[in-house]
Design a protein around this motif. Structure first.
Motif, PDB file in Angstrom:
ATOM      1  N   ASP A 113     -45.717  47.745  -8.701  1.00  0.00           N
ATOM      2  CA  ASP A 113     -45.238  47.762  -7.314  1.00  0.00           C
ATOM      3  C   ASP A 113     -43.841  47.156  -7.195  1.00  0.00           C
ATOM      4  N   LEU A 114     -43.404  46.481  -8.235  1.00  0.00           N
ATOM      5  CA  LEU A 114     -42.107  45.813  -8.217  1.00  0.00           C
ATOM      6  C   LEU A 114     -41.063  46.673  -8.924  1.00  0.00           C
ATOM      7  N   ALA A 115     -39.828  46.257  -8.813  1.00  0.00           N
ATOM      8  CA  ALA A 115     -38.744  46.993  -9.476  1.00  0.00           C
ATOM      9  C   ALA A 115     -37.771  46.023 -10.122  1.00  0.00           C
ATOM     10  N   GLY A 116     -37.016  46.544 -11.072  1.00  0.00           N
ATOM     11  CA  GLY A 116     -35.943  45.768 -11.683  1.00  0.00           C
ATOM     12  C   GLY A 116     -36.400  44.506 -12.370  1.00  0.00           C
ATOM     13  N   ASN A 117     -35.624  43.436 -12.156  1.00  0.00           N
ATOM     14  CA  ASN A 117     -35.890  42.158 -12.796  1.00  0.00           C
ATOM     15  C   ASN A 117     -37.243  41.579 -12.386  1.00  0.00           C
ATOM     16  N   ALA A 118     -37.607  41.746 -11.134  1.00  0.00           N
ATOM     17  CA  ALA A 118     -38.894  41.217 -10.663  1.00  0.00           C
ATOM     18  C   ALA A 118     -40.044  41.839 -11.453  1.00  0.00           C
ATOM     19  N   LYS A 119     -39.943  43.129 -11.724  1.00  0.00           N
ATOM     20  CA  LYS A 119     -40.984  43.812 -12.500  1.00  0.00           C
ATOM     21  C   LYS A 119     -41.015  43.285 -13.929  1.00  0.00           C
ATOM     22  N   GLU A 120     -39.833  43.122 -14.532  1.00  0.00           N
ATOM     23  CA  GLU A 120     -39.758  42.598 -15.897  1.00  0.00           C
ATOM     24  C   GLU A 120     -40.382  41.213 -15.988  1.00  0.00           C
ATOM     25  N   VAL A 121     -40.053  40.356 -15.030  1.00  0.00           N
ATOM     26  CA  VAL A 121     -40.598  38.999 -15.008  1.00  0.00           C
ATOM     27  C   VAL A 121     -42.116  39.051 -14.835  1.00  0.00           C
ATOM     28  N   CYS A 122     -42.559  39.888 -13.936  1.00  0.00           N
ATOM     29  CA  CYS A 122     -43.995  40.040 -13.684  1.00  0.00           C
ATOM     30  C   CYS A 122     -44.725  40.470 -14.958  1.00  0.00           C
ATOM     31  N   LEU A 123     -44.199  41.460 -15.654  1.00  0.00           N
ATOM     32  CA  LEU A 123     -44.818  41.948 -16.882  1.00  0.00           C
ATOM     33  C   LEU A 123     -44.829  40.874 -17.972  1.00  0.00           C
ATOM     34  N   LYS A 124     -43.742  40.107 -18.076  1.00  0.00           N
ATOM     35  CA  LYS A 124     -43.690  39.036 -19.073  1.00  0.00           C
ATOM     36  C   LYS A 124     -44.715  37.953 -18.750  1.00  0.00           C
ATOM     37  N   GLU A 125     -44.846  37.628 -17.468  1.00  0.00           N
ATOM     38  CA  GLU A 125     -45.835  36.614 -17.070  1.00  0.00           C
ATOM     39  C   GLU A 125     -47.252  37.112 -17.321  1.00  0.00           C
ATOM     40  N   ALA A 126     -47.494  38.385 -17.054  1.00  0.00           N
ATOM     41  CA  ALA A 126     -48.823  38.953 -17.301  1.00  0.00           C
ATOM     42  C   ALA A 126     -49.143  38.911 -18.792  1.00  0.00           C
ATOM     43  N   LYS A 127     -48.167  39.259 -19.619  1.00  0.00           N
ATOM     44  CA  LYS A 127     -48.359  39.245 -21.065  1.00  0.00           C
ATOM     45  C   LYS A 127     -48.575  37.819 -21.569  1.00  0.00           C
ATOM     46  N   ALA A 128     -47.828  36.863 -21.035  1.00  0.00           N
ATOM     47  CA  ALA A 128     -47.994  35.463 -21.431  1.00  0.00           C
ATOM     48  C   ALA A 128     -49.367  34.936 -21.016  1.00  0.00           C
ATOM     49  N   ALA A 129     -49.809  35.297 -19.826  1.00  0.00           N
ATOM     50  CA  ALA A 129     -51.134  34.877 -19.356  1.00  0.00           C
ATOM     51  C   ALA A 129     -52.217  35.484 -20.238  1.00  0.00           C
ATOM     52  N   GLU A 130     -52.020  36.735 -20.622  1.00  0.00           N
ATOM     53  CA  GLU A 130     -52.993  37.386 -21.503  1.00  0.00           C
ATOM     54  C   GLU A 130     -53.047  36.666 -22.851  1.00  0.00           C
ATOM     55  N   ALA A 131     -51.892  36.380 -23.414  1.00  0.00           N
ATOM     56  CA  ALA A 131     -51.840  35.703 -24.715  1.00  0.00           C
ATOM     57  C   ALA A 131     -52.505  34.331 -24.647  1.00  0.00           C
ATOM     58  N   ALA A 132     -52.239  33.589 -23.577  1.00  0.00           N
ATOM     59  CA  ALA A 132     -52.848  32.256 -23.417  1.00  0.00           C
ATOM     60  C   ALA A 132     -54.366  32.370 -23.274  1.00  0.00           C
ATOM     61  N   ALA A 133     -54.814  33.327 -22.485  1.00  0.00           N
ATOM     62  CA  ALA A 133     -56.257  33.499 -22.276  1.00  0.00           C
ATOM     63  C   ALA A 133     -56.949  33.959 -23.567  1.00  0.00           C
ATOM     64  N   LYS A 134     -56.286  34.815 -24.342  1.00  0.00           N
ATOM     65  CA  LYS A 134     -56.856  35.232 -25.630  1.00  0.00           C
ATOM     66  C   LYS A 134     -56.952  34.050 -26.592  1.00  0.00           C
ATOM     67  N   ALA A 135     -55.925  33.216 -26.587  1.00  0.00           N
ATOM     68  CA  ALA A 135     -55.945  32.034 -27.443  1.00  0.00           C
ATOM     69  C   ALA A 135     -57.074  31.094 -27.035  1.00  0.00           C
ATOM     70  N   ASP A 136     -57.275  30.929 -25.733  1.00  0.00           N
ATOM     71  CA  ASP A 136     -58.373  30.100 -25.233  1.00  0.00           C
ATOM     72  C   ASP A 136     -59.713  30.674 -25.658  1.00  0.00           C
ATOM     73  N   ALA A 137     -59.867  31.993 -25.533  1.00  0.00           N
ATOM     74  CA  ALA A 137     -61.120  32.644 -25.908  1.00  0.00           C
ATOM     75  C   ALA A 137     -61.387  32.462 -27.400  1.00  0.00           C
ATOM     76  N   LYS A 138     -60.345  32.588 -28.196  1.00  0.00           N
ATOM     77  CA  LYS A 138     -60.495  32.432 -29.642  1.00  0.00           C
ATOM     78  C   LYS A 138     -60.858  30.992 -29.994  1.00  0.00           C
ATOM     79  N   ARG A 139     -60.217  30.060 -29.307  1.00  0.00           N
ATOM     80  CA  ARG A 139     -60.474  28.633 -29.543  1.00  0.00           C
ATOM     81  C   ARG A 139     -61.924  28.275 -29.175  1.00  0.00           C
ATOM     82  N   GLU A 140     -62.442  28.894 -28.125  1.00  0.00           N
ATOM     83  CA  GLU A 140     -63.817  28.626 -27.696  1.00  0.00           C
ATOM     84  C   GLU A 140     -64.826  29.290 -28.611  1.00  0.00           C
ATOM     85  N   ASN A 141     -64.365  30.248 -29.411  1.00  0.00           N
ATOM     86  CA  ASN A 141     -65.250  30.967 -30.306  1.00  0.00           C
ATOM     87  C   ASN A 141     -65.555  30.088 -31.494  1.00  0.00           C
TER      88      ASN A 141
END
Length: 134
Positions: free
Chosen positions: A106-134
């Protein structure tokens, strides 16, 4: 930080883990739950059909993610194992990421890029948490 922070992912993960506590499920209960998940998916998907554009894409990502998480959690309850519980946590992380990516559309330009980077970072952190709990 944008409105798509890791807080919803963390909250969703904590709620879904509580559902995995149940064990010793009979095959009949498993089949009934599987059927319930399928029926709920059909109803939710029909709700998305009335939408258009990215709103529909977001809705479908939410619905599909909900189904995938429910199926993974069901499998973890039916056949409890460390691996199945990890798969359920991972399904939640991946579902949240797919929805976040759609919301970024829904976003454009830099806002979209930032949003995608934050989503990817959140995913990576959550995957690391899931792995750590395993």
């Amino acid at each position: 930080m944008s409105k798509f922070s890791i807080i919803p992912i963390t909250i969703g993960l904590s709620f879904s883990l509580g559902a995995m506590a149940e064990q010793n499920m009979s095959h009949d209960v498993y089949k009934a739950e599987k059927s319930r998940i399928e029926n709920e998916y059909k109803v939710d998907k029909a709700r998305c059909d009335s939408l258009a554009g990215n709103a529909k894409d977001i809705c479908m990502a939410e619905v599909k993610g909900k189904e995938e998480v429910a199926e993974a959690e069901l499998e973890a309850r039916y056949k409890p194992s460390k691996e199945n519980h990890y798969k359920a946590r991972l399904a939640k992380v991946e579902a949240d990421y797919k929805v976040a990516k759609e919301r970024c559309d829904d976003l454009a330009g830099n806002a979209k890029e930032v949003c995608l980077k934050e989503a990817k970072a959140a995913e990576a952190a959550a995957k690391a948490d899931a792995k750590r709990e395993n």
